[in-house]
Design a protein around this motif. Structure first.
Motif, PDB file in Angstrom:
ATOM      1  N   ALA A  79       0.836  -1.198   0.000  1.00  0.00           N
ATOM      2  CA  ALA A  79       0.000   0.000   0.000  1.00  0.00           C
ATOM      3  C   ALA A  79       0.872   1.249   0.000  1.00  0.00           C
ATOM      4  O   ALA A  79       1.853   1.324   0.746  1.00  0.00           O
ATOM      5  N   VAL A  80       0.493   2.218  -0.826  1.00  0.00           N
ATOM      6  CA  VAL A  80       1.198   3.499  -0.908  1.00  0.00           C
ATOM      7  C   VAL A  80       0.172   4.610  -1.098  1.00  0.00           C
ATOM      8  O   VAL A  80      -0.977   4.361  -1.481  1.00  0.00           O
ATOM      9  N   GLU A  81       0.595   5.846  -0.831  1.00  0.00           N
ATOM     10  CA  GLU A  81      -0.217   7.025  -1.100  1.00  0.00           C
ATOM     11  C   GLU A  81       0.479   7.868  -2.167  1.00  0.00           C
ATOM     12  O   GLU A  81       1.702   7.946  -2.196  1.00  0.00           O
ATOM     13  N   VAL A  82      -0.332   8.528  -3.004  1.00  0.00           N
ATOM     14  CA  VAL A  82       0.201   9.420  -4.032  1.00  0.00           C
ATOM     15  C   VAL A  82      -0.570  10.734  -3.977  1.00  0.00           C
ATOM     16  O   VAL A  82      -1.803  10.738  -3.922  1.00  0.00           O
ATOM     17  N   VAL A  83       0.159  11.854  -3.998  1.00  0.00           N
ATOM     18  CA  VAL A  83      -0.453  13.176  -4.103  1.00  0.00           C
ATOM     19  C   VAL A  83       0.014  13.801  -5.416  1.00  0.00           C
ATOM     20  O   VAL A  83       1.216  13.974  -5.644  1.00  0.00           O
ATOM     21  N   THR A  84      -0.947  14.125  -6.273  1.00  0.00           N
ATOM     22  CA  THR A  84      -0.675  14.688  -7.585  1.00  0.00           C
ATOM     23  C   THR A  84      -1.110  16.152  -7.596  1.00  0.00           C
ATOM     24  O   THR A  84      -2.282  16.445  -7.329  1.00  0.00           O
ATOM     25  N   PRO A  85      -0.205  17.090  -7.873  1.00  0.00           N
ATOM     26  CA  PRO A  85      -0.593  18.499  -7.907  1.00  0.00           C
ATOM     27  C   PRO A  85      -1.666  18.759  -8.971  1.00  0.00           C
ATOM     28  O   PRO A  85      -1.716  18.087 -10.006  1.00  0.00           O
ATOM     29  N   GLY A  86      -2.520  19.747  -8.702  1.00  0.00           N
ATOM     30  CA  GLY A  86      -3.557  20.102  -9.654  1.00  0.00           C
ATOM     31  C   GLY A  86      -2.989  20.369 -11.040  1.00  0.00           C
ATOM     32  O   GLY A  86      -1.988  21.074 -11.189  1.00  0.00           O
ATOM     33  N   GLY A  87      -3.629  19.795 -12.051  1.00  0.00           N
ATOM     34  CA  GLY A  87      -3.183  19.961 -13.423  1.00  0.00           C
ATOM     35  C   GLY A  87      -2.181  18.925 -13.885  1.00  0.00           C
ATOM     36  O   GLY A  87      -1.867  18.862 -15.092  1.00  0.00           O
ATOM     37  N   ASN A  88      -1.671  18.092 -12.992  1.00  0.00           N
ATOM     38  CA  ASN A  88      -0.654  17.109 -13.356  1.00  0.00           C
ATOM     39  C   ASN A  88      -1.250  15.733 -13.625  1.00  0.00           C
ATOM     40  O   ASN A  88      -2.370  15.429 -13.235  1.00  0.00           O
ATOM     41  N   TRP A  89      -0.437  14.905 -14.274  1.00  0.00           N
ATOM     42  CA  TRP A  89      -0.756  13.492 -14.502  1.00  0.00           C
ATOM     43  C   TRP A  89       0.128  12.652 -13.588  1.00  0.00           C
ATOM     44  O   TRP A  89       1.304  12.958 -13.371  1.00  0.00           O
ATOM     45  N   SER A  90      -0.444  11.559 -13.082  1.00  0.00           N
ATOM     46  CA  SER A  90       0.351  10.534 -12.406  1.00  0.00           C
ATOM     47  C   SER A  90      -0.106   9.166 -12.909  1.00  0.00           C
ATOM     48  O   SER A  90      -0.932   9.078 -13.822  1.00  0.00           O
ATOM     49  N   SER A  91       0.461   8.104 -12.324  1.00  0.00           N
ATOM     50  CA  SER A  91       0.264   6.767 -12.908  1.00  0.00           C
ATOM     51  C   SER A  91       0.546   6.823 -14.410  1.00  0.00           C
ATOM     52  O   SER A  91      -0.222   6.307 -15.227  1.00  0.00           O
ATOM     53  N   TYR A  92       1.644   7.470 -14.750  1.00  0.00           N
ATOM     54  CA  TYR A  92       1.984   7.643 -16.156  1.00  0.00           C
ATOM     55  C   TYR A  92       3.478   7.445 -16.355  1.00  0.00           C
ATOM     56  O   TYR A  92       4.257   7.935 -15.536  1.00  0.00           O
ATOM     57  N   PRO A  93       3.903   6.763 -17.408  1.00  0.00           N
ATOM     58  CA  PRO A  93       3.112   6.114 -18.436  1.00  0.00           C
ATOM     59  C   PRO A  93       2.219   5.000 -17.883  1.00  0.00           C
ATOM     60  O   PRO A  93       2.504   4.462 -16.807  1.00  0.00           O
ATOM     61  N   PRO A  94       1.131   4.647 -18.609  1.00  0.00           N
ATOM     62  CA  PRO A  94       0.299   3.530 -18.156  1.00  0.00           C
ATOM     63  C   PRO A  94       1.145   2.280 -17.957  1.00  0.00           C
ATOM     64  O   PRO A  94       2.097   2.027 -18.706  1.00  0.00           O
ATOM     65  N   HIS A  95       0.794   1.520 -16.971  1.00  0.00           N
ATOM     66  CA  HIS A  95       1.574   0.337 -16.607  1.00  0.00           C
ATOM     67  C   HIS A  95       0.608  -0.756 -16.161  1.00  0.00           C
ATOM     68  O   HIS A  95      -0.561  -0.492 -15.906  1.00  0.00           O
ATOM     69  N   LYS A  96       1.115  -1.949 -16.057  1.00  0.00           N
ATOM     70  CA  LYS A  96       0.256  -3.041 -15.618  1.00  0.00           C
ATOM     71  C   LYS A  96       1.044  -4.023 -14.760  1.00  0.00           C
ATOM     72  O   LYS A  96       2.281  -4.094 -14.819  1.00  0.00           O
ATOM     73  N   HIS A  97       0.290  -4.788 -13.990  1.00  0.00           N
ATOM     74  CA  HIS A  97       0.857  -5.888 -13.196  1.00  0.00           C
ATOM     75  C   HIS A  97      -0.229  -6.960 -13.046  1.00  0.00           C
ATOM     76  O   HIS A  97      -0.746  -7.182 -11.965  1.00  0.00           O
ATOM     77  N   ASP A  98      -0.566  -7.591 -14.177  1.00  0.00           N
ATOM     78  CA  ASP A  98      -1.625  -8.597 -14.165  1.00  0.00           C
ATOM     79  C   ASP A  98      -1.165  -9.973 -14.648  1.00  0.00           C
ATOM     80  O   ASP A  98      -1.978 -10.858 -14.884  1.00  0.00           O
ATOM     81  N   GLU A  99       0.154 -10.144 -14.797  1.00  0.00           N
ATOM     82  CA  GLU A  99       0.709 -11.436 -15.186  1.00  0.00           C
ATOM     83  C   GLU A  99       1.919 -11.754 -14.313  1.00  0.00           C
ATOM     84  O   GLU A  99       2.614 -10.845 -13.854  1.00  0.00           O
ATOM     85  N   HIS A 100       2.172 -13.032 -14.131  1.00  0.00           N
ATOM     86  CA  HIS A 100       3.371 -13.449 -13.414  1.00  0.00           C
ATOM     87  C   HIS A 100       4.475 -13.708 -14.430  1.00  0.00           C
ATOM     88  O   HIS A 100       4.445 -14.674 -15.189  1.00  0.00           O
ATOM     89  N   ARG A 101       5.435 -12.803 -14.462  1.00  0.00           N
ATOM     90  CA  ARG A 101       6.610 -12.926 -15.324  1.00  0.00           C
ATOM     91  C   ARG A 101       7.831 -12.722 -14.442  1.00  0.00           C
ATOM     92  O   ARG A 101       8.152 -11.585 -14.075  1.00  0.00           O
ATOM     93  N   PRO A 102       8.492 -13.779 -14.031  1.00  0.00           N
ATOM     94  CA  PRO A 102       9.594 -13.658 -13.073  1.00  0.00           C
ATOM     95  C   PRO A 102      10.610 -12.606 -13.480  1.00  0.00           C
ATOM     96  O   PRO A 102      11.096 -12.584 -14.608  1.00  0.00           O
TER      97      PRO A 102
END
Length: 272
Positions: free
Chosen positions: A157-180
């Protein structure tokens, strides 16, 4: 495409005990859960952890967290935009009471797990804070229970604060497969709060597989978005309104790790 039920507006999962209550059964997955309890001044809340571990994280206000053997005084904070907060870890198979003299709102970030670890206190000064990204992708990440900062069975668990007007969680990413060594399989909950009246943000989840998650949601304070799979991001904050989100993750891997892959069509900007 799976979109129905992935954006949970404020109040849609509320019940007599919680302002927000997302469990594995609600989400349609196996591990991750999130609750928000609101206490009036002098109020208390008692719950059994069952087969899950939980972190009690003050969103607003302070509290006392008591298990059968331990008691922790959490100073808390005025709001999620104020600063990092201290927190308490409660193991599975325990009984927990949260009490608050002044009242407040408290997140319970949880994950089903097998190991029973000891109850512990997480001091605010020991929370690693990361300035991630740059320019309009700059944001602040509070890694209070990241995979490499605070021991848990499965919970991340983590917290993220994004300033107004900004993008976060970018670039789009994923973690839905097990790839060692490349990617870990994790279910994820985003819980949002927006600073200032009338504030809003946007959350995108795009499919990584046929029939996968596909969401473009306008989010406001108290909303949640479920990410069972898919490329998630960006998270976009309205100009003039900072955006906060709490990420709760867990998955089936033998190792508790956060390994992600970035969307191949988005390779610029600050990362996640």
């Amino acid at each position: 495409m799976r979109s129905t039920g992935l954006h949970l507006p404020r109040g849609t999962t509320a019940n007599a005990r919680y302002a927000l209550d997302i469990g594995p059964e609600t989400a349609g997955w196996t591990y991750s859960g999130l609750r928000v309890v609101e206490l009036a001044p002098g109020g208390s809340h008692t719950f059994a952890t069952g087969d899950s571990e939980w972190i009690v994280l003050p969103l607003q206000g302070g509290c006392t967290v008591q298990t059968e053997q331990d008691e922790f005084q959490l100073l808390g904070r005025d709001s999620v935009f104020a600063d990092v907060t201290d927190f308490a870890y409660a193991p599975r198979d325990a009984r927990v009471q949260i009490a608050s003299g002044a009242g407040g709102r408290f997140a319970l970030a949880g994950a089903k797990c097998e190991r029973r670890l000891p109850a512990r206190y997480g001091p605010a000064p020991e929370v690693p804070v990361e300035e991630r990204g740059s320019g309009t992708c700059a944001r602040r990440v509070r890694n209070f229970a990241a995979a490499d900062t605070f021991p848990c069975g499965r919970l991340i668990a983590v917290e993220v604060v994004t300033p107004g007007g900004n993008w976060s969680s970018y670039p789009p990413h994923k973690h839905d497969e097990h790839r060692p060594g490349e990617e870990s399989e994790l279910e994820e909950i985003y819980y949002f709060e927006i600073d200032g009246p009338g504030g809003l943000g946007y959350q995108r989840v795009s499919p990584s597989r046929e029939g996968g998650a596909d969401v473009l949601a306008e989010v406001r304070s108290g909303d949640a978005v479920l990410v069972p799979d898919g490329w998630h991001g960006p998270s976009i904050a309205q100009p003039g309104h900072d955006m906060y989100y709490l990420n709760v993750m867990a998955g089936p891997g033998d190792d508790r790790e956060w390994l992600i892959r970035f969307h191949p069509d988005h390779t610029t900007g600050g990362y996640r």
